[in-house]
Each structure stands twice: as structure tokens, then as C-alpha cells.
Design a protein around this motif. Structure first.
Motif, PDB file in Angstrom:
ATOM      1  N   LEU A   7       0.864  -1.177   0.000  1.00  0.00           N
ATOM      2  CA  LEU A   7       0.000   0.000   0.000  1.00  0.00           C
ATOM      3  C   LEU A   7       0.906   1.235   0.000  1.00  0.00           C
ATOM      4  CD1 LEU A   7      -3.149   0.216   0.312  1.00  0.00           C
ATOM      5  CD2 LEU A   7      -2.739   0.657   2.732  1.00  0.00           C
ATOM      6  N   ARG A   8       0.532   2.259  -0.746  1.00  0.00           N
ATOM      7  CA  ARG A   8       1.367   3.454  -0.794  1.00  0.00           C
ATOM      8  C   ARG A   8       0.561   4.667  -0.336  1.00  0.00           C
ATOM      9  NH1 ARG A   8       4.041   4.623  -6.400  1.00  0.00           N
ATOM     10  NH2 ARG A   8       5.177   2.723  -5.917  1.00  0.00           N
ATOM     11  N   ILE A   9       1.084   5.347   0.685  1.00  0.00           N
ATOM     12  CA  ILE A   9       0.380   6.498   1.260  1.00  0.00           C
ATOM     13  C   ILE A   9       1.134   7.780   0.938  1.00  0.00           C
ATOM     14  CG2 ILE A   9      -0.581   7.507   3.366  1.00  0.00           C
ATOM     15  CD1 ILE A   9      -0.403   4.837   4.704  1.00  0.00           C
ATOM     16  N   ALA A  10       0.428   8.775   0.398  1.00  0.00           N
ATOM     17  CA  ALA A  10       1.035  10.080   0.115  1.00  0.00           C
ATOM     18  C   ALA A  10       0.809  11.014   1.298  1.00  0.00           C
ATOM     19  CB  ALA A  10       0.421  10.681  -1.140  1.00  0.00           C
ATOM     20  N   ARG A  27       2.027   5.824  15.361  1.00  0.00           N
ATOM     21  CA  ARG A  27       1.197   5.302  16.444  1.00  0.00           C
ATOM     22  C   ARG A  27       0.370   4.115  15.998  1.00  0.00           C
ATOM     23  NH1 ARG A  27       0.775   8.625  21.023  1.00  0.00           N
ATOM     24  NH2 ARG A  27       2.042  10.471  20.699  1.00  0.00           N
ATOM     25  N   ALA A  28       0.110   4.038  14.691  1.00  0.00           N
ATOM     26  CA  ALA A  28      -0.628   2.890  14.152  1.00  0.00           C
ATOM     27  C   ALA A  28       0.323   1.715  13.892  1.00  0.00           C
ATOM     28  CB  ALA A  28      -1.357   3.294  12.883  1.00  0.00           C
ATOM     29  N   GLY A  29       1.583   1.874  14.304  1.00  0.00           N
ATOM     30  CA  GLY A  29       2.519   0.761  14.215  1.00  0.00           C
ATOM     31  C   GLY A  29       3.316   0.693  12.924  1.00  0.00           C
ATOM     32  N   LEU A  30       3.288   1.753  12.133  1.00  0.00           N
ATOM     33  CA  LEU A  30       4.035   1.755  10.879  1.00  0.00           C
ATOM     34  C   LEU A  30       5.428   2.336  11.104  1.00  0.00           C
ATOM     35  CD1 LEU A  30       1.154   1.345   9.876  1.00  0.00           C
ATOM     36  CD2 LEU A  30       1.631   2.871   7.980  1.00  0.00           C
ATOM     37  N   SER A  31       6.448   1.657  10.557  1.00  0.00           N
ATOM     38  CA  SER A  31       7.788   2.234  10.604  1.00  0.00           C
ATOM     39  C   SER A  31       8.388   2.166   9.211  1.00  0.00           C
ATOM     40  CB  SER A  31       8.660   1.506  11.617  1.00  0.00           C
ATOM     41  OG  SER A  31       8.865   0.179  11.196  1.00  0.00           O
ATOM     42  N   PHE A  32       9.311   3.083   8.927  1.00  0.00           N
ATOM     43  CA  PHE A  32       9.816   3.240   7.561  1.00  0.00           C
ATOM     44  C   PHE A  32      11.321   3.376   7.523  1.00  0.00           C
ATOM     45  CE2 PHE A  32       5.626   5.130   8.049  1.00  0.00           C
ATOM     46  CZ  PHE A  32       4.918   4.456   7.070  1.00  0.00           C
ATOM     47  N   ARG A  33      11.876   2.951   6.392  1.00  0.00           N
ATOM     48  CA  ARG A  33      13.288   3.193   6.129  1.00  0.00           C
ATOM     49  C   ARG A  33      13.333   4.367   5.158  1.00  0.00           C
ATOM     50  NH1 ARG A  33      15.142  -1.998   4.406  1.00  0.00           N
ATOM     51  NH2 ARG A  33      14.890  -1.369   2.241  1.00  0.00           N
ATOM     52  N   CYS A  41       9.624   6.397   1.331  1.00  0.00           N
ATOM     53  CA  CYS A  41      10.019   5.713   2.558  1.00  0.00           C
ATOM     54  C   CYS A  41       9.454   4.305   2.518  1.00  0.00           C
ATOM     55  CB  CYS A  41       9.484   6.428   3.797  1.00  0.00           C
ATOM     56  SG  CYS A  41       9.930   8.154   3.866  1.00  0.00           S
ATOM     57  N   TYR A  42      10.334   3.345   2.598  1.00  0.00           N
ATOM     58  CA  TYR A  42       9.950   1.940   2.484  1.00  0.00           C
ATOM     59  C   TYR A  42       9.417   1.438   3.826  1.00  0.00           C
ATOM     60  CZ  TYR A  42      10.330  -3.040   1.452  1.00  0.00           C
ATOM     61  OH  TYR A  42      10.055  -4.363   1.263  1.00  0.00           O
ATOM     62  N   ILE A  48       3.540  -1.233   3.790  1.00  0.00           N
ATOM     63  CA  ILE A  48       2.904   0.059   3.545  1.00  0.00           C
ATOM     64  C   ILE A  48       4.008   1.111   3.419  1.00  0.00           C
ATOM     65  CG2 ILE A  48       1.284   1.789   4.418  1.00  0.00           C
ATOM     66  CD1 ILE A  48      -0.156  -0.402   5.953  1.00  0.00           C
ATOM     67  N   ASP A  49       4.117   1.725   2.243  1.00  0.00           N
ATOM     68  CA  ASP A  49       5.175   2.693   1.964  1.00  0.00           C
ATOM     69  C   ASP A  49       4.637   4.114   1.966  1.00  0.00           C
ATOM     70  OD1 ASP A  49       6.834   0.439   1.427  1.00  0.00           O
ATOM     71  OD2 ASP A  49       5.960   0.335  -0.586  1.00  0.00           O
ATOM     72  N   LEU A  50       5.543   5.073   2.076  1.00  0.00           N
ATOM     73  CA  LEU A  50       5.165   6.491   2.086  1.00  0.00           C
ATOM     74  C   LEU A  50       5.756   7.201   0.891  1.00  0.00           C
ATOM     75  CD1 LEU A  50       5.751   8.075   5.610  1.00  0.00           C
ATOM     76  CD2 LEU A  50       3.604   7.325   4.558  1.00  0.00           C
ATOM     77  N   LEU A  51       5.019   8.124   0.334  1.00  0.00           N
ATOM     78  CA  LEU A  51       5.549   9.015  -0.685  1.00  0.00           C
ATOM     79  C   LEU A  51       5.400  10.427  -0.131  1.00  0.00           C
ATOM     80  CD1 LEU A  51       6.724   8.506  -3.526  1.00  0.00           C
ATOM     81  CD2 LEU A  51       4.524   9.220  -4.458  1.00  0.00           C
ATOM     82  N   LEU A  52       6.502  11.182  -0.062  1.00  0.00           N
ATOM     83  CA  LEU A  52       6.476  12.532   0.493  1.00  0.00           C
ATOM     84  C   LEU A  52       6.383  13.539  -0.649  1.00  0.00           C
ATOM     85  CD1 LEU A  52       9.284  12.191   3.207  1.00  0.00           C
ATOM     86  CD2 LEU A  52       6.889  11.502   3.315  1.00  0.00           C
ATOM     87  N   VAL A  53       5.274  14.280  -0.676  1.00  0.00           N
ATOM     88  CA  VAL A  53       4.984  15.142  -1.830  1.00  0.00           C
ATOM     89  C   VAL A  53       4.430  16.495  -1.388  1.00  0.00           C
ATOM     90  CG1 VAL A  53       4.500  13.163  -3.318  1.00  0.00           C
ATOM     91  CG2 VAL A  53       2.638  14.202  -2.005  1.00  0.00           C
ATOM     92  N   ARG A  54       4.169  17.362  -2.344  1.00  0.00           N
ATOM     93  CA  ARG A  54       3.473  18.617  -2.063  1.00  0.00           C
ATOM     94  C   ARG A  54       2.005  18.307  -1.767  1.00  0.00           C
ATOM     95  NH1 ARG A  54       3.281  23.507  -4.859  1.00  0.00           N
ATOM     96  NH2 ARG A  54       1.636  22.471  -5.999  1.00  0.00           N
ATOM     97  N   ASP A  55       1.429  18.958  -0.772  1.00  0.00           N
ATOM     98  CA  ASP A  55       0.046  18.612  -0.392  1.00  0.00           C
ATOM     99  C   ASP A  55      -0.939  18.775  -1.561  1.00  0.00           C
ATOM    100  OD1 ASP A  55       0.194  21.373  -0.369  1.00  0.00           O
ATOM    101  OD2 ASP A  55      -1.066  21.616   1.403  1.00  0.00           O
TER     102      ASP A  55
END
Ligand code: PRP
Ligand code: ZN
Length: 299
Positions: A7-10, A27-33, A41-42, A48-55
Motif C-alpha cells: 500500500l502506498r500512502i502520500a 502510532r498505528a505501528g508503521l515504521s519506515f526506512r 520511505c519503504y 505500507i510505503d510512504l511518498l512525500l509530496v506537495r500537499d
């Protein structure tokens, strides 16, 4: 083509929503590299990965399927939803949870020395904003014809530059308006951060991941507001005390050894316990009041 087993979250890369969004996910238990470029961020604890972008890019990323979920302000989401509607593009995303942070309002502000009889004061004037859709909807509702002047940033200096007479911009603390000799006059839209998802449900492994994440987020969100209240009271004072706790779950009532008339109670309250409320409870017969934060909750 990306695989759909993660899953990828922006989320916003930097700005007022970034830290609270990352804190909520942690707090929901997600950690990233963190990656070297710090844009991706993997997910280590879960797929579940993160993508850091402009809002402002977040609704579009969800609409095109580049990201599966996002954390964004309702102001940005609603503005872009109205824009899609106007262009005849279909509904592509929707807010699925209010997250309780990033609260702000989109307001009309005018120079300090103006009188303000009401929105009719704006008739025929130019209003600088980055939210032309939300502003236009509000103006229509007020029956006022004004000209939105669309600026992508530094909206607050538009009146001094002679680009517009008034502005319509986000207000949080009010410091920006104060610094620019402007006063807030009317609220156009109230906003907070929301979790956004595509309008069409996931038809693959992402559905289970999203459902699990939502369960955990719901736990975190309700824990945030909740308090565990412990106190003692005479049995006959209990009904009156419970009326002072309308937002509490049915309390646990425990007998106290050797004191037939006295009981100990434990109640989970869903909103803030104020000093005022504690004092009211004391007056209604409660003693030994203790208010404890709740660490985790799984309904
Ligand atoms: C908003 C708005 C103002 C400021 C107001 O921008 O455009 O500049 O915040 O906040 P204040 O009332 O606390 O002074 P924001 O930082 O949210 O960035 P963006 O709209 O450009 O994404
Ligand atoms: Zn922005």
C-alpha cells in the motif's frame, strides 16, 4: 507497473501536516526506512510505503492511482473535487476519516481599516486566493459577484501590491493576517486533515492492508480523545454522577471491602475531562478522582 501487494500512502513532505501525519502513522505501528532522496520511505513493519509530496499533488496522485491513500487538508481536497466536477471529470477520491489535526479555516480578509457591513462589501472587487472554487461557491451562496484573482502563494501581500482589494486564504493562528494589516471577516470553509482514498474500492491485496490500517487508525483516533476516569462515591450518588459523564461508556462499578454504601467506579470517557467537570463531579459526591490517559485501544 507497480505491484499491488503493498500500500502506498502520500503525505505532505514539509509543512504543517507532515509531522502530525507521520506521528499518526507511527502510532498505528508503521515504521519506515528513509531513502536517500527522502521522497520515498519503504515500510519496514508492514508492506505500507510512504511518498512525500506537495500537499496540492495528493488528490491527483490518488485519482491517477500512483498512491492508494493520502493525508491532506479538506481545503485542498474539496477545492480539487470542485475543479474536477467543473471540468466534467468524474469523482475520483473521497475523504474516509477526519484526522483531528491541521485545523484551519479558509477566510475572507480585508485591510484593517475597512468597515465590514457584510459580504456585500465585496461586490465587484478583486479577491486574491489559491482556492478559486471554494471562494466562487461561497460567493454564489452569498449572492455576491466578485472576481477571484488566482495566486499560488503569498496571497496575503496581494492588496499591498495592488493586485486585489481583499484576499481569501487559510487562517490558522491569524499571525499572517496580523503581519499584513488584514482582518478576518467571513469564514468560507472549515478544514482539518483527512485520510483520502480512491472512490473505487481496491480489488486486490491492498483492500486487506487498507482495512487493517483503518482499524488501527480508528483505535489511535479514539484513544487520543479518551480518558479513563476512576473515582469513588456513595451508591445513591452514582446516578447523578453518571449524568455528568454523558460521553462515557457504561461504567464498571466495584464494591469496596468493608464499606457497604461506598463503591469504586471506572469509566471510559470519549472527550476531554476539564477541571470544571472534575469539580462538578466532586460537588456531586465523587471522591478520589483520577483521570488517566489511554495508551492503546482495540474495540
Ligand atoms: C497558510 C496560508 C497562510 C498561513 C496562515 O499557508 O496561506 O500563509 O498558512 O497561517 P497563520 O494564520 O497561522 O499565520 P500554509 O502554510 O498552510 O501553506 P500552503 O497553503 O502554501 O500549503
Ligand atoms: Zn500547499
Amino acid at each position: 507497473m507497480r505491484t499491488h501487494d503493498r500500500l502506498r500512502i502520500a503525505i505532505q513532505k514539509s509543512g504543517r501536516l507532515s509531522d502530525p501525519a507521520r506521528d499518526l502513522l507511527a502510532r498505528a505501528g508503521l515504521s519506515f526506512r528513509e531513502s536517500r532522496d527522502r521522497l520515498f520511505c519503504y515500510g519496514e513493519s508492514l508492506p505500507i510505503d510512504l511518498l512525500l509530496v506537495r500537499d496540492d499533488d495528493i488528490p491527483g496522485l490518488i485519482a491517477e492511482g500512483t498512491c492508494d491513500l493520502g493525508v491532506v487538508g479538506q481545503n485542498v481536497l474539496e477545492e480539487q473535487a470542485l475543479e474536477r466536477l467543473e471540468d466534467g471529470r468524474g469523482e475520483a477520491f473521497r475523504a474516509i476519516r477526519e484526522l483531528g489535526f491541521g485545523r484551519c479555516r479558509l477566510s475572507v480578509a480585508v485591510p484593517n481599516d475597512w468597515d465590514w457591513p457584510g459580504p456585500a462589501r465585496l461586490e465587484g472587487l478583486r479577491i486574491a486566493t489559491s482556492y478559486p472554487q471554494l471562494l466562487a461557491r461561497w460567493l454564489r451562496g452569498q449572492g455576491v459577484a466578485a472576481k477571484p484573482v488566482v495566486l499560488s502563494g503569498s496571497v496575503e501581500i496581494a492588496p499591498r501590491l495592488g493586485k486585489a482589494e481583499a484576499i481569501c486564504d487559510l487562517v490558522s493562528t491569524g499571525a499572517t493576517l496580523l503581519a499584513n494589516q488584514l482582518k478576518e471577516t467571513a469564514t468560507v470553509f472549515e478544514s482539518q486533515a483527512v485520510l483520502v482514498a480512491p472512490s473505487t474500492p481496491f480489488g486486490d491485496a491492498r483492500a486487506d492492508l487498507a482495512a487493517m490500517l483503518l482499524r488501527r487508525l480508528d483505535g489511535v483516533l479514539s484513544v487520543r480523545a479518551s480518558k479513563l476516569v476512576l473515582f469513588q462515591a456513595r451508591r445513591d450518588a452514582v446516578p447523578g454522577l453518571l449524568q455528568l459523564l454523558p460521553d462515557a461508556e457504561p461504567p464498571t462499578v466495584m464494591a469496596i471491602e468493608g464499606q457497604d454504601n461506598q463503591v469504586a467506579l471506572q469509566a471510559l470517557c470519549r472527550s476531554a475531562m476539564t477541571w470544571q467537570r472534575l469539580e462538578d463531579m466532586k460537588r456531586a459526591g465523587a471522591s478520589g478522582l483520577l483521570v488517566l490517559p489511554v495508551e492503546q485501544m482495540l474495540a
